[in-house]
Design an enzyme around this catalytic site. Structure first.
Site, PDB file in Angstrom:
ATOM      1  N   HIS A  72       0.850  -1.283   0.028  1.00 54.05           N
ATOM      2  CA  HIS A  72      -0.057  -0.069   0.092  1.00 54.05           C
ATOM      3  C   HIS A  72       0.743   1.159  -0.103  1.00 54.05           C
ATOM      4  O   HIS A  72       1.602   1.416   0.936  1.00 54.05           O
ATOM      5  CB  HIS A  72      -1.078  -0.014   1.190  1.00 54.05           C
ATOM      6  CG  HIS A  72      -2.153  -0.930   1.138  1.00 54.05           C
ATOM      7  ND1 HIS A  72      -3.296  -0.767   1.701  1.00 54.05           N
ATOM      8  CD2 HIS A  72      -2.171  -2.059   0.331  1.00 54.05           C
ATOM      9  CE1 HIS A  72      -4.167  -1.621   1.377  1.00 54.05           C
ATOM     10  NE2 HIS A  72      -3.532  -2.709   0.623  1.00 54.05           N
ATOM     11  N   TYR A 200      -9.511   5.100   7.173  1.00 56.93           N
ATOM     12  CA  TYR A 200      -9.622   5.312   8.607  1.00 56.93           C
ATOM     13  C   TYR A 200     -10.892   6.516   8.772  1.00 56.93           C
ATOM     14  O   TYR A 200     -10.997   7.172   7.841  1.00 56.93           O
ATOM     15  CB  TYR A 200      -8.224   5.975   9.306  1.00 56.93           C
ATOM     16  CG  TYR A 200      -7.360   5.114   9.581  1.00 56.93           C
ATOM     17  CD1 TYR A 200      -7.098   4.461  10.758  1.00 56.93           C
ATOM     18  CD2 TYR A 200      -6.428   4.512   8.693  1.00 56.93           C
ATOM     19  CE1 TYR A 200      -6.161   3.652  10.989  1.00 56.93           C
ATOM     20  CE2 TYR A 200      -5.609   3.792   8.787  1.00 56.93           C
ATOM     21  CZ  TYR A 200      -5.349   3.342   9.871  1.00 56.93           C
ATOM     22  OH  TYR A 200      -4.041   2.215  10.364  1.00 56.93           O
ATOM     23  N   PRO A 292      -4.292   0.250  18.832  1.00 54.13           N
ATOM     24  CA  PRO A 292      -4.054  -0.233  17.608  1.00 54.13           C
ATOM     25  C   PRO A 292      -3.989   0.739  16.417  1.00 54.13           C
ATOM     26  O   PRO A 292      -3.766   0.583  15.042  1.00 54.13           O
ATOM     27  CB  PRO A 292      -5.197  -1.373  17.227  1.00 54.13           C
ATOM     28  CG  PRO A 292      -5.986  -1.071  18.305  1.00 54.13           C
ATOM     29  CD  PRO A 292      -5.281  -0.327  19.517  1.00 54.13           C
ATOM     30  N   LYS A 296       1.066   0.023  15.127  1.00 53.90           N
ATOM     31  CA  LYS A 296       2.345  -0.271  15.625  1.00 53.90           C
ATOM     32  C   LYS A 296       2.798  -1.414  16.253  1.00 53.90           C
ATOM     33  O   LYS A 296       3.860  -1.783  16.659  1.00 53.90           O
ATOM     34  CB  LYS A 296       2.697   1.205  16.349  1.00 53.90           C
ATOM     35  CG  LYS A 296       2.931   2.261  15.492  1.00 53.90           C
ATOM     36  CD  LYS A 296       4.342   2.175  14.761  1.00 53.90           C
ATOM     37  CE  LYS A 296       4.294   3.008  13.479  1.00 53.90           C
ATOM     38  NZ  LYS A 296       3.779   2.265  12.320  1.00 53.90           N
ATOM     39  N   TYR A 384       3.882   6.396  10.379  1.00 53.28           N
ATOM     40  CA  TYR A 384       3.127   5.349   9.703  1.00 53.28           C
ATOM     41  C   TYR A 384       3.746   4.297   9.046  1.00 53.28           C
ATOM     42  O   TYR A 384       3.781   2.923   9.516  1.00 53.28           O
ATOM     43  CB  TYR A 384       2.045   5.642   8.997  1.00 53.28           C
ATOM     44  CG  TYR A 384       0.644   4.632   8.968  1.00 53.28           C
ATOM     45  CD1 TYR A 384      -0.211   4.776   9.745  1.00 53.28           C
ATOM     46  CD2 TYR A 384       0.753   3.754   7.793  1.00 53.28           C
ATOM     47  CE1 TYR A 384      -1.320   3.727   9.494  1.00 53.28           C
ATOM     48  CE2 TYR A 384      -0.132   2.876   7.740  1.00 53.28           C
ATOM     49  CZ  TYR A 384      -1.012   2.960   8.684  1.00 53.28           C
ATOM     50  OH  TYR A 384      -2.279   1.743   8.737  1.00 53.28           O
TER      51      TYR A 384
HETATM   52  P1  FAD Z   1       1.786 -11.854  21.676  1.00 53.26           P
HETATM   53  O1  FAD Z   1       1.313 -11.806  20.340  1.00 53.26           O
HETATM   54  O2  FAD Z   1       0.612 -11.519  22.741  1.00 53.26           O
HETATM   55  O3  FAD Z   1       2.332 -13.290  21.970  1.00 53.26           O
HETATM   56  C1  FAD Z   1       2.797 -13.739  23.263  1.00 53.26           C
HETATM   57  C2  FAD Z   1       2.906 -14.954  23.585  1.00 53.26           C
HETATM   58  O4  FAD Z   1       3.101 -15.623  24.701  1.00 53.26           O
HETATM   59  C3  FAD Z   1       1.090 -15.586  23.293  1.00 53.26           C
HETATM   60  O5  FAD Z   1       1.435 -16.806  22.487  1.00 53.26           O
HETATM   61  C4  FAD Z   1       0.953 -16.429  24.648  1.00 53.26           C
HETATM   62  O6  FAD Z   1       0.091 -17.248  24.416  1.00 53.26           O
HETATM   63  C5  FAD Z   1       2.268 -16.625  25.117  1.00 53.26           C
HETATM   64  N1  FAD Z   1       2.337 -16.546  26.580  1.00 53.26           N
HETATM   65  C6  FAD Z   1       1.786 -15.677  27.375  1.00 53.26           C
HETATM   66  N2  FAD Z   1       1.953 -15.818  28.740  1.00 53.26           N
HETATM   67  C7  FAD Z   1       2.699 -16.920  28.925  1.00 53.26           C
HETATM   68  C8  FAD Z   1       3.120 -17.898  29.736  1.00 53.26           C
HETATM   69  N3  FAD Z   1       3.005 -17.366  31.056  1.00 53.26           N
HETATM   70  N4  FAD Z   1       3.962 -18.988  29.604  1.00 53.26           N
HETATM   71  C9  FAD Z   1       4.104 -19.031  28.154  1.00 53.26           C
HETATM   72  N5  FAD Z   1       3.531 -18.377  27.079  1.00 53.26           N
HETATM   73  C10 FAD Z   1       2.860 -17.386  27.277  1.00 53.26           C
HETATM   74  N6  FAD Z   1      -1.590  -4.633  16.650  1.00 53.26           N
HETATM   75  C11 FAD Z   1      -1.623  -3.892  15.362  1.00 53.26           C
HETATM   76  O7  FAD Z   1      -0.775  -3.482  14.851  1.00 53.26           O
HETATM   77  N7  FAD Z   1      -3.003  -3.821  14.832  1.00 53.26           N
HETATM   78  C12 FAD Z   1      -4.097  -4.573  15.409  1.00 53.26           C
HETATM   79  O8  FAD Z   1      -5.157  -4.494  14.934  1.00 53.26           O
HETATM   80  C13 FAD Z   1      -3.882  -5.185  16.666  1.00 53.26           C
HETATM   81  N8  FAD Z   1      -4.857  -6.049  17.160  1.00 53.26           N
HETATM   82  C14 FAD Z   1      -4.758  -6.532  18.310  1.00 53.26           C
HETATM   83  C15 FAD Z   1      -5.860  -7.195  19.047  1.00 53.26           C
HETATM   84  C16 FAD Z   1      -5.700  -7.955  20.010  1.00 53.26           C
HETATM   85  C17 FAD Z   1      -6.850  -8.644  20.840  1.00 53.26           C
HETATM   86  C18 FAD Z   1      -4.374  -7.890  20.834  1.00 53.26           C
HETATM   87  C19 FAD Z   1      -4.175  -8.508  22.171  1.00 53.26           C
HETATM   88  C20 FAD Z   1      -3.115  -7.261  20.093  1.00 53.26           C
HETATM   89  C21 FAD Z   1      -3.374  -6.584  19.140  1.00 53.26           C
HETATM   90  N9  FAD Z   1      -2.403  -5.789  18.404  1.00 53.26           N
HETATM   91  C22 FAD Z   1      -2.692  -5.232  17.111  1.00 53.26           C
HETATM   92  C23 FAD Z   1      -1.154  -5.970  18.809  1.00 53.26           C
HETATM   93  C24 FAD Z   1      -0.262  -6.667  18.233  1.00 53.26           C
HETATM   94  O9  FAD Z   1      -0.972  -8.170  18.038  1.00 53.26           O
HETATM   95  C25 FAD Z   1       0.779  -7.129  19.144  1.00 53.26           C
HETATM   96  O10 FAD Z   1       1.418  -5.995  19.320  1.00 53.26           O
HETATM   97  C26 FAD Z   1       1.663  -8.574  18.884  1.00 53.26           C
HETATM   98  O11 FAD Z   1       1.051  -9.422  18.812  1.00 53.26           O
HETATM   99  C27 FAD Z   1       2.839  -8.517  19.877  1.00 53.26           C
HETATM  100  O12 FAD Z   1       3.467  -9.607  19.566  1.00 53.26           O
HETATM  101  P2  FAD Z   1       4.143 -10.587  20.872  1.00 53.26           P
HETATM  102  O13 FAD Z   1       4.934 -11.674  20.366  1.00 53.26           O
HETATM  103  O14 FAD Z   1       5.195  -9.685  21.646  1.00 53.26           O
HETATM  104  O15 FAD Z   1       2.836 -10.754  21.868  1.00 53.26           O
HETATM  105  C1  DHB Z   2      -5.236  -3.171  11.046  1.00 54.05           C
HETATM  106  C2  DHB Z   2      -5.238  -2.812  12.297  1.00 54.05           C
HETATM  107  C3  DHB Z   2      -4.814  -1.478  12.721  1.00 54.05           C
HETATM  108  O1  DHB Z   2      -4.680  -1.478  14.000  1.00 54.05           O
HETATM  109  C4  DHB Z   2      -4.498  -0.623  11.656  1.00 54.05           C
HETATM  110  O2  DHB Z   2      -3.920   0.690  12.270  1.00 54.05           O
HETATM  111  C5  DHB Z   2      -4.579  -0.760  10.728  1.00 54.05           C
HETATM  112  C6  DHB Z   2      -5.169  -2.034  10.191  1.00 54.05           C
HETATM  113  C7  DHB Z   2      -5.837  -4.550  10.691  1.00 54.05           C
HETATM  114  O3  DHB Z   2      -6.145  -5.309  11.305  1.00 54.05           O
HETATM  115  O4  DHB Z   2      -5.942  -4.589   9.375  1.00 54.05           O
END
Ligand code: FAD
Ligand code: DHB
Length: 389
Positions: A72, A200, A292, A296, A384
């Protein structure tokens, strides 16, 4: 068992770190509390910065992203029924790739399996010990049996609710937090996106976002109240509300369908400082959360992993702990930039229940300024698409 690095969590942070370390010949084990299918079933982020794409390439896990990801050049913002485009490519010469976090997770899991590195799923009761000694230990329970792994370092990649951050003594960690008075109701549907770019929306009824996962799969979000539940939002009601918030062109293209996922996520800004305790290093959501709106979360996880993987490779190749000693400071400098941008985008595009007439006029003035100023659009675009790291 003994390995060089124990990684807690198999989200994007843990899997990407595991892959970069494995390719550098560093031995890791990943401990994940959930099953592999559960981890793959989570629908989350969708916008990937070029820096994160580069890291996935280095991890040997970007093949499908390059084939199936959607590049994009810009995005659109609807305000007062008018559409305004922010042209990333023209303004800052960079683009983003739209490719689901679920797919990234799958690609990284496949790459990890191909390289023969170990992930232990359904590892429960993970606990971290002797983190300030030169031989930390991590214990976990698998199929009712307690296991112990000794290591040089622990990478806490276990998300916001994980055990890693909680293993740091309270007096040695400072938390900074803002909780927003609304959430995002998200729907995933097998229908073509209503526009070829993300849209958005700042509408008097609340924020909306029209995103996508592929040419045939859309991802939509609506600002909702924190006391609402998914059951309050049958598909018909969701599309009715979404079509109220978008402009006529988008409304004409909106194709309702049966949702294949529907969830509510609260919005929060959070940073824990420092991101290190002894030989435990935090990365990704374990250390920080962004709302979100700026897309980021996942990208910030990738930049932490970049700094941490470089530091660990330097430690094992050259015997130097300089990178590890500087990790928290380097990562936090970038974290706060993304926190600022995500807070700003959230403030700009949502309707705050407690906002006064003055607050609303200021928000409108800020948006008018953005749409009329090349400098303001450049600043948005720069953040962004992702600041360099
Ligand atoms: P996570 O993806 O949370 O991974 C952590 C892992 O550790 C998980 O698999 C979990 O099961 C495991 N874990 C937890 N506790 C333990 C434990 N005690 N022992 C062993 N394993 C454990 N970001 C965006 O940019 N856009 C979005 O639209 C967006 N939507 C989101 C929606 C939700 C509901 C959430 C929660 C987050 C969203 N985010 C979004 C943020 C983005 O998904 C996260 O920043 C990203 O997943 C971070 O990755 P991570 O690996 O650090 O953490
Ligand atoms: C999506 C999520 C976001 O938080 C965003 O700013 C843009 C796109 C998505 O899930 O596609």
């Amino acid at each position: 068992m003994r390995v060089q690095v124990v990684i807690v969590g198999s989200g994007p942070s843990g899997l990407l770190l595991g892959q970069l370390l494995a390719r550098a010949g560093i031995e890791t084990v990943i401990l994940e509390q959930k099953s592999q299918d559960y981890v793959l079933g989570r629908i989350r982020a969708g916008v990937i910065e070029q820096g994160a794409v580069r890291l996935l390439e280095e991890a040997g896990a970007a093949g499908r992203l390059h084939r199936e990801g959607l590049v994009h050049d810009g995005t659109e913002i609807i305000f007062r029924g008018q559409r305004h485009r922010i042209d990333f490519k023209r303004l800052v010469g960079k683009v983003v790739t739209v490719y689901g976090q679920t797919e990234i997770t799958r690609d990284l899991m496949d790459a990890r399996e191909a390289i023969g590195a170990t992930t232990i799923y359904e590892a429960t009761d993970v606990s971290l010990h002797d983190l300030t000694s030169d031989q930390p230990t991590v214990r976990y329970v698998k199929d009712g049996v307690t296991h112990s792994v000794s290591c040089d370092y622990v990478a806490g990649c276990d998300g916001f609710h994980g055990v890693s951050r909680r293993s740091i003594p309270e007096e040695l960690i400072q938390n900074f937090e803002r909780v927003y008075p609304f959430g995002w109701l998200g729907v995933l549907v097998d229908q073509p996106p209503l526009s070829h770019e993300l849209v958005y929306v700042n509408h008097e009824r609340g924020f909306a976002l029209c995103s996508m996962r592929s040419p045939t799969r859309s991802r939509y979000y609506l600002q909702c109240r924190l006391d609402e539940h998914v059951e309050d939002w049958p598909d018909d009601k969701f599309y009715e509300e979404l079509s109220r918030r978008v402009d006529p062109a988008a409304r004409a293209n909106l194709k309702p369908g049966v949702s294949i996922e529907k969830s509510i996520a609260p919005l929060r800004s959070f940073v824990a400082e420092p991101m290190r305790y002894g030989n435990l290093f935090l990365a990704g959501d374990a250390a920080h959360i962004v709302p979100p709106t700026g897309a980021k979360g996942l990208n910030l996880a990738a930049s932490d992993v970049f700094y941490l993987s470089q530091a660990l490779v330097e430690r094992y190749r050259k015997g130097s702990t300089k990178g590890l000693d500087g990790y928290a400071e380097k990562a936090l400098a970038r974290v706060w930039k993304a926190e600022r941008f995500s807070w700003w985008m959230t403030s700009l595009l949502h309707r705050f229940p407690e906002s006064s007439g003055f607050d609303q006029r200021i928000q409108a003035a800020e948006l008018d300024y953005l749409f009329s100023s090349e400098a303001a659009q450049t600043a948005l675009a720069e953040n962004y698409v992702g600041l360099p790291y």
